[in-house]
Design an enzyme around this catalytic site. Structure first.
Site, PDB file in Angstrom:
ATOM      1  N   ASN A   1      -1.428  -0.198   7.250  1.00  0.00           N
ATOM      2  CA  ASN A   1      -0.875  -1.487   7.676  1.00  0.00           C
ATOM      3  C   ASN A   1      -0.084  -2.189   6.560  1.00  0.00           C
ATOM      4  O   ASN A   1      -0.002  -3.409   6.505  1.00  0.00           O
ATOM      5  CB  ASN A   1      -1.977  -2.375   8.272  1.00  0.00           C
ATOM      6  CG  ASN A   1      -3.096  -2.648   7.288  1.00  0.00           C
ATOM      7  OD1 ASN A   1      -3.026  -2.240   6.131  1.00  0.00           O
ATOM      8  ND2 ASN A   1      -4.126  -3.345   7.737  1.00  0.00           N
TER       9      ASN A   1
ATOM     10  N   GLU B   1      -9.927  -9.849  -7.503  1.00  0.00           N
ATOM     11  CA  GLU B   1      -8.918  -8.813  -7.278  1.00  0.00           C
ATOM     12  C   GLU B   1      -7.786  -8.868  -8.310  1.00  0.00           C
ATOM     13  O   GLU B   1      -7.314  -7.820  -8.761  1.00  0.00           O
ATOM     14  CB  GLU B   1      -8.351  -8.942  -5.854  1.00  0.00           C
ATOM     15  CG  GLU B   1      -9.396  -8.624  -4.780  1.00  0.00           C
ATOM     16  CD  GLU B   1      -8.920  -8.939  -3.370  1.00  0.00           C
ATOM     17  OE1 GLU B   1      -7.733  -9.297  -3.182  1.00  0.00           O
ATOM     18  OE2 GLU B   1      -9.737  -8.816  -2.441  1.00  0.00           O
TER      19      GLU B   1
ATOM     20  N   TYR C   1     -12.270  -2.817  -2.900  1.00  0.00           N
ATOM     21  CA  TYR C   1     -12.772  -2.909  -1.526  1.00  0.00           C
ATOM     22  C   TYR C   1     -14.297  -2.999  -1.477  1.00  0.00           C
ATOM     23  O   TYR C   1     -14.909  -2.576  -0.493  1.00  0.00           O
ATOM     24  CB  TYR C   1     -12.286  -1.701  -0.720  1.00  0.00           C
ATOM     25  CG  TYR C   1     -10.847  -1.822  -0.244  1.00  0.00           C
ATOM     26  CD1 TYR C   1     -10.414  -2.937   0.480  1.00  0.00           C
ATOM     27  CD2 TYR C   1      -9.926  -0.793  -0.466  1.00  0.00           C
ATOM     28  CE1 TYR C   1      -9.109  -3.031   0.939  1.00  0.00           C
ATOM     29  CE2 TYR C   1      -8.612  -0.889  -0.012  1.00  0.00           C
ATOM     30  CZ  TYR C   1      -8.213  -2.011   0.696  1.00  0.00           C
ATOM     31  OH  TYR C   1      -6.919  -2.111   1.166  1.00  0.00           O
TER      32      TYR C   1
ATOM     33  N   HIS D   1      -1.831  -5.507   1.493  1.00  0.00           N
ATOM     34  CA  HIS D   1      -3.121  -6.159   1.264  1.00  0.00           C
ATOM     35  C   HIS D   1      -2.839  -7.549   0.711  1.00  0.00           C
ATOM     36  O   HIS D   1      -1.940  -7.721  -0.104  1.00  0.00           O
ATOM     37  CB  HIS D   1      -3.962  -5.393   0.230  1.00  0.00           C
ATOM     38  CG  HIS D   1      -5.130  -6.202  -0.266  1.00  0.00           C
ATOM     39  ND1 HIS D   1      -6.326  -6.253   0.413  1.00  0.00           N
ATOM     40  CD2 HIS D   1      -5.251  -7.057  -1.323  1.00  0.00           C
ATOM     41  CE1 HIS D   1      -7.142  -7.086  -0.222  1.00  0.00           C
ATOM     42  NE2 HIS D   1      -6.525  -7.587  -1.278  1.00  0.00           N
TER      43      HIS D   1
ATOM     44  N   LYS E   1       0.836  -1.203   0.000  1.00  0.00           N
ATOM     45  CA  LYS E   1       0.000   0.000   0.000  1.00  0.00           C
ATOM     46  C   LYS E   1       0.877   1.262   0.000  1.00  0.00           C
ATOM     47  O   LYS E   1       2.099   1.180   0.205  1.00  0.00           O
ATOM     48  CB  LYS E   1      -0.916  -0.036   1.226  1.00  0.00           C
ATOM     49  CG  LYS E   1      -1.869  -1.238   1.286  1.00  0.00           C
ATOM     50  CD  LYS E   1      -2.821  -1.081   2.476  1.00  0.00           C
ATOM     51  CE  LYS E   1      -3.622  -2.326   2.751  1.00  0.00           C
ATOM     52  NZ  LYS E   1      -4.572  -2.118   3.881  1.00  0.00           N
TER      53      LYS E   1
HETATM   54  P1  IDP Z   1      -7.355  -7.170   5.737  1.00  0.00           P
HETATM   55  O1  IDP Z   1      -6.577  -6.118   4.983  1.00  0.00           O
HETATM   56  O2  IDP Z   1      -6.539  -7.747   6.861  1.00  0.00           O
HETATM   57  O3  IDP Z   1      -7.968  -8.207   4.836  1.00  0.00           O
HETATM   58  P2  IDP Z   1     -10.043  -6.032   5.969  1.00  0.00           P
HETATM   59  O4  IDP Z   1     -10.984  -6.324   7.081  1.00  0.00           O
HETATM   60  O5  IDP Z   1     -10.334  -6.634   4.645  1.00  0.00           O
HETATM   61  O6  IDP Z   1      -8.562  -6.416   6.483  1.00  0.00           O
HETATM   62  O7  IDP Z   1      -9.974  -4.451   5.827  1.00  0.00           O
HETATM   63  C1  IDP Z   1      -9.345  -3.855   4.716  1.00  0.00           C
HETATM   64  C2  IDP Z   1      -8.457  -2.729   5.200  1.00  0.00           C
HETATM   65  O8  IDP Z   1      -9.286  -1.727   5.767  1.00  0.00           O
HETATM   66  C3  IDP Z   1      -7.494  -3.127   6.326  1.00  0.00           C
HETATM   67  O9  IDP Z   1      -6.278  -3.658   5.834  1.00  0.00           O
HETATM   68  C4  IDP Z   1      -7.298  -1.814   7.042  1.00  0.00           C
HETATM   69  O10 IDP Z   1      -6.258  -1.033   6.438  1.00  0.00           O
HETATM   70  C5  IDP Z   1      -8.625  -1.106   6.847  1.00  0.00           C
HETATM   71  N1  IDP Z   1      -9.478  -1.250   8.043  1.00  0.00           N
HETATM   72  C6  IDP Z   1     -10.073  -2.393   8.479  1.00  0.00           C
HETATM   73  N2  IDP Z   1     -10.794  -2.164   9.593  1.00  0.00           N
HETATM   74  C7  IDP Z   1     -10.654  -0.836   9.859  1.00  0.00           C
HETATM   75  C8  IDP Z   1     -11.160   0.019  10.897  1.00  0.00           C
HETATM   76  O11 IDP Z   1     -11.895  -0.408  11.799  1.00  0.00           O
HETATM   77  N3  IDP Z   1     -10.788   1.341  10.819  1.00  0.00           N
HETATM   78  C9  IDP Z   1      -9.988   1.832   9.823  1.00  0.00           C
HETATM   79  N4  IDP Z   1      -9.486   1.062   8.849  1.00  0.00           N
HETATM   80  C10 IDP Z   1      -9.814  -0.260   8.865  1.00  0.00           C
HETATM   81 MG    MG Z   2      -9.450  -8.010   3.412  1.00  0.00          MG
END
Ligand code: IDP
Ligand code: MG
Length: 137
Positions: A112, A126, A49, A115, A9
């Site tokens: 983080n 995707e 997303y 992805h 990212k």
């Molecule tokens: P993942 O990336 O571990 O699959 P997902 O639940 O698919 O996690 O969420 C996609 C992305 O959205 C996450 O990587 C994170 O950067 C962001 N995200 C997920 N939950 C939250 C939240 O509660 N607040 C802000 N950003 C979030």
């Molecule tokens: Mg995800």
């Protein structure tokens, strides 16, 4: 054999972690099947997303992933989806174990670093959102 879409990212690209991320997957025995640096369009981000459309953080998520270039790649290998997810660490870096990418390089859930697709169905959708069939090796 499985394929999974991985994105370094915008925060990972800014922190010069493209090589670090790829290196971890390669050393594990996974293969890079496609690779490019790309600035995602808003439409592409919303499609990527799609499962999060109704979440309160959806707007921020799209703004962030389109804020700078990402390194998009297809990673392939046996059980590549689960293997990559394990190496990424938990979604919230504060819950990610040291030794995982997020556990080593991130502190906040919104930034983080990586992805990775979460299922074969997501991976197929995707990968197609980023690569044409003839861009995969
Ligand atoms: P993942 O990336 O571990 O699959 P997902 O639940 O698919 O996690 O969420 C996609 C992305 O959205 C996450 O990587 C994170 O950067 C962001 N995200 C997920 N939950 C939250 C939240 O509660 N607040 C802000 N950003 C979030
Ligand atoms: Mg995800």
């Amino acid at each position: 054999m499985e394929q999974t879409l991985v994105l370094v990212k915008p925060d990972g690209v800014k922190k010069n972690l493209i090589g670090e991320v790829i290196s971890r997957f390669e050393r594990r025995g996974l293969k890079v099947s496609a690779l490019k640096l790309v600035k995602i369009t808003k439409e592409q981000a919303e499609s990527h997303y799609a499962e999060h459309t109704d979440k309160p953080f959806f707007g921020e998520l799209v703004d962030f992933i389109t804020s700078g270039p990402v390194a998009a790649m297809v990673i392939s290998g046996e059980n590549a989806i689960k293997a990559v997810r394990g190496q990424m660490g938990a979604t919230n870096p504060l819950d990610s174990v040291p030794g995982s990418i997020r556990g080593d390089f991130a502190l906040t859930i919104g930034e983080n670093i990586v992805h990775g697709s979460d299922s074969p169905e997501s991976a197929a959708r995707e990968v197609a959102n980023f690569f044409k069939a003839d861009e995969l090796y």
